[in-house]
Design a protein around this motif. Sequence first.
Motif: not given
Length: 171
Positions: A44, A47, A70, A78, A130, A127, A157, A74
């Motif tokens: 995070n 990003e 993003l 987070d 992820t 991504h 995501v 993110h």
Amino acid sequence: MLRSLIATVTTVVATLSAVTAAHAAPPDASDQDKAFLVSAHQDNLTEIEGGQTAERQAESQAVKDAGSRLVKDHTTLDEQVTKVAAKYGVDLPGRPSEKQQAELRKFAAKSGAAFDRAWVPAQAEDHRATLVALDKEASTGSSEKVRQLARDAKPVVKEHLDLMESIQSGG
């Protein structure tokens, strides 16, 4: 009689202590869960910083807008990671990993169309990776809270991956 009463009281106190402890804190997270929380937090942070760089240095408005998205998404993800990590006493690092920092420096050195050409495919790749990590945690993690965190992050995501693929294809 007194011994019986003392034994009963001792048993009740031990039972109440166990019940109280069980409700006071969530069960321990596994090493996998803790590693996932640290990795998700660092992802995070990466990003967010990368998105801010895109906002400043991209040529294409679509890439600048993707960077903004993003940063927003993110940051929200987070906040959730940080809350869950705090519940389990997981210390989160204050910055991305060394490898992630090197990647961020690589993008920070670019601007305009060169930035766009490098950053968008890297974001798509990141991504995709992820999504694999989220699937693994959601299916094999020990903590329900951490598994739910992974499940909740997956659609966000996936949207980011779709966005990057759309930009790559000129859409």
